[in-house]
Scaffold this motif. Sequence first.
Motif, PDB file in Angstrom:
ATOM      1  N   THR A 120      -4.889 -11.933   0.150  1.00 32.11           N
ATOM      2  CA  THR A 120      -3.807 -11.159  -0.441  1.00 32.11           C
ATOM      3  C   THR A 120      -3.108 -10.378   0.664  1.00 32.11           C
ATOM      4  OG1 THR A 120      -3.221  -9.650  -2.251  1.00 32.11           O
ATOM      5  CG2 THR A 120      -5.159  -9.091  -0.945  1.00 32.11           C
ATOM      6  N   VAL A 121      -2.054  -9.697   0.306  1.00 31.75           N
ATOM      7  CA  VAL A 121      -1.308  -8.898   1.283  1.00 31.75           C
ATOM      8  C   VAL A 121      -1.563  -7.419   1.029  1.00 31.75           C
ATOM      9  CG1 VAL A 121       0.474 -10.639   1.627  1.00 31.75           C
ATOM     10  CG2 VAL A 121       0.755  -8.907  -0.175  1.00 31.75           C
ATOM     11  N   THR A 122      -1.286  -6.617   2.021  1.00 32.84           N
ATOM     12  CA  THR A 122      -1.436  -5.170   1.871  1.00 32.84           C
ATOM     13  C   THR A 122      -0.629  -4.691   0.660  1.00 32.84           C
ATOM     14  OG1 THR A 122      -1.759  -4.903   4.238  1.00 32.84           O
ATOM     15  CG2 THR A 122      -1.063  -2.957   3.006  1.00 32.84           C
ATOM     16  N   GLY A 123      -1.288  -3.887  -0.179  1.00 34.73           N
ATOM     17  CA  GLY A 123      -0.646  -3.400  -1.392  1.00 34.73           C
ATOM     18  C   GLY A 123      -0.841  -4.292  -2.591  1.00 34.73           C
ATOM     19  N   PRO A 151     -17.083   4.050  -2.513  1.00 38.01           N
ATOM     20  CA  PRO A 151     -16.246   3.707  -3.665  1.00 38.01           C
ATOM     21  C   PRO A 151     -14.749   3.807  -3.440  1.00 38.01           C
ATOM     22  CG  PRO A 151     -17.011   5.955  -3.866  1.00 38.01           C
ATOM     23  CD  PRO A 151     -17.636   5.400  -2.596  1.00 38.01           C
ATOM     24  N   ASP A 152     -14.319   4.464  -2.350  1.00 40.14           N
ATOM     25  CA  ASP A 152     -12.891   4.752  -2.187  1.00 40.14           C
ATOM     26  C   ASP A 152     -12.072   3.469  -2.125  1.00 40.14           C
ATOM     27  OD1 ASP A 152     -13.333   7.682  -0.041  1.00 40.14           O
ATOM     28  OD2 ASP A 152     -13.576   7.374  -2.197  1.00 40.14           O
ATOM     29  N   GLY A 153     -11.008   3.435  -2.944  1.00 39.31           N
ATOM     30  CA  GLY A 153     -10.123   2.278  -2.971  1.00 39.31           C
ATOM     31  C   GLY A 153     -10.546   1.209  -3.962  1.00 39.31           C
ATOM     32  N   PHE A 189     -16.497  -6.390 -13.160  1.00 44.05           N
ATOM     33  CA  PHE A 189     -15.311  -6.683 -12.373  1.00 44.05           C
ATOM     34  C   PHE A 189     -15.088  -5.601 -11.321  1.00 44.05           C
ATOM     35  CE2 PHE A 189     -13.834 -10.104 -15.040  1.00 44.05           C
ATOM     36  CZ  PHE A 189     -14.326  -9.788 -16.300  1.00 44.05           C
ATOM     37  N   LEU A 190     -14.620  -6.036 -10.170  1.00 42.11           N
ATOM     38  CA  LEU A 190     -14.236  -5.107  -9.112  1.00 42.11           C
ATOM     39  C   LEU A 190     -12.734  -5.210  -8.916  1.00 42.11           C
ATOM     40  CD1 LEU A 190     -15.413  -3.119  -6.987  1.00 42.11           C
ATOM     41  CD2 LEU A 190     -15.345  -5.026  -5.361  1.00 42.11           C
ATOM     42  N   LEU A 191     -12.057  -4.063  -8.945  1.00 39.62           N
ATOM     43  CA  LEU A 191     -10.599  -4.047  -8.885  1.00 39.62           C
ATOM     44  C   LEU A 191     -10.121  -3.313  -7.643  1.00 39.62           C
ATOM     45  CD1 LEU A 191     -11.615  -3.387 -12.094  1.00 39.62           C
ATOM     46  CD2 LEU A 191      -9.213  -3.857 -12.438  1.00 39.62           C
ATOM     47  N   LEU A 192      -9.230  -3.970  -6.923  1.00 41.93           N
ATOM     48  CA  LEU A 192      -8.550  -3.358  -5.791  1.00 41.93           C
ATOM     49  C   LEU A 192      -7.080  -3.295  -6.179  1.00 41.93           C
ATOM     50  CD1 LEU A 192     -11.033  -5.198  -4.686  1.00 41.93           C
ATOM     51  CD2 LEU A 192      -9.997  -4.743  -2.463  1.00 41.93           C
ATOM     52  N   GLU A 193      -6.580  -2.116  -6.517  1.00 40.62           N
ATOM     53  CA  GLU A 193      -5.221  -2.021  -7.055  1.00 40.62           C
ATOM     54  C   GLU A 193      -4.158  -1.950  -5.968  1.00 40.62           C
ATOM     55  OE1 GLU A 193      -5.640   1.266  -9.772  1.00 40.62           O
ATOM     56  OE2 GLU A 193      -6.131  -0.099 -11.418  1.00 40.62           O
ATOM     57  N   LEU A 194      -4.533  -1.462  -4.803  1.00 41.51           N
ATOM     58  CA  LEU A 194      -3.606  -1.408  -3.655  1.00 41.51           C
ATOM     59  C   LEU A 194      -4.421  -1.828  -2.443  1.00 41.51           C
ATOM     60  CD1 LEU A 194      -1.686   1.953  -4.281  1.00 41.51           C
ATOM     61  CD2 LEU A 194      -0.699  -0.340  -4.281  1.00 41.51           C
ATOM     62  N   THR A 206      -9.660 -11.521   2.178  1.00 44.92           N
ATOM     63  CA  THR A 206      -8.854 -11.214   3.356  1.00 44.92           C
ATOM     64  C   THR A 206      -7.583 -10.520   2.907  1.00 44.92           C
ATOM     65  OG1 THR A 206      -9.693 -13.175   4.502  1.00 44.92           O
ATOM     66  CG2 THR A 206      -7.701 -12.144   5.396  1.00 44.92           C
ATOM     67  N   VAL A 207      -7.343  -9.337   3.475  1.00 47.12           N
ATOM     68  CA  VAL A 207      -6.126  -8.594   3.166  1.00 47.12           C
ATOM     69  C   VAL A 207      -5.256  -8.589   4.427  1.00 47.12           C
ATOM     70  CG1 VAL A 207      -5.129  -6.458   2.313  1.00 47.12           C
ATOM     71  CG2 VAL A 207      -7.413  -7.143   1.557  1.00 47.12           C
TER      72      VAL A 207
END
Lengths: 114, 107
Positions: free
Chosen positions: A13-16, A61-63, A75-80, A112-113
Amino acid sequence: EAAVTQSPRNKVTVTGGNVTLSCRQTNSHNYMYWYRQDTGHGLRLIHYSYGAGNLQIGDVPDGYKATRTTQEDFFLLLELASPSQTSLYFCASSDAGTSAETLYFGSGTRLTVL
Amino acid sequence: GDQVEQSPSALSLHEGTGSALRCNFTTTMRAVQWFQQNSRGSLINLFYLASGTKENGRLKSTFNSKESYSTLHIRDAQLEDSGTYFCAAEAAGKLTFGDGTVLTVKP
């Protein structure tokens, strides 16, 4: 043998960007965990849960957000998403609190971000 | 992790020899688990111990909760034993991992 299935196996994915990692266990374990593995740090606990609707904060946990929708699904969520979250993510389950507390891991998701 | 100190960080063995890996804990742990991460990245359970010693084939593990350490002994090492070995110790319902020992077994 306990079965823990993670998806996807690989994600770019891309940053953000917004990313959801999925984990399902089919052995009615009460505890489920999300870890990240980075060179030089071993496995570090992000979030864990001891049942549907429950969420406990881990060590890093941050992010990250997580949600345990059912006994089976975590589920693990990365919103940004950020490049610092590029890592190998493992889900695990265990029957903690019983006499069979061994941790069982999924095969991992490589994120990969860019 | 800070609570789990694993040593050595790397180890090289010739086939047929043996050695011990160690984890020291800086706080009282209720139980310890040992895992092998193989070349494909999969994490394989080796042992779960709440106390005492367990043995499985060429592997033996001991957990001394009073003195806050655990060991994993490997004897007659084989090429397929190569990989990274992790201990993970449990306290307050949470597992904390050591940083691992990278084991290389050479012919």
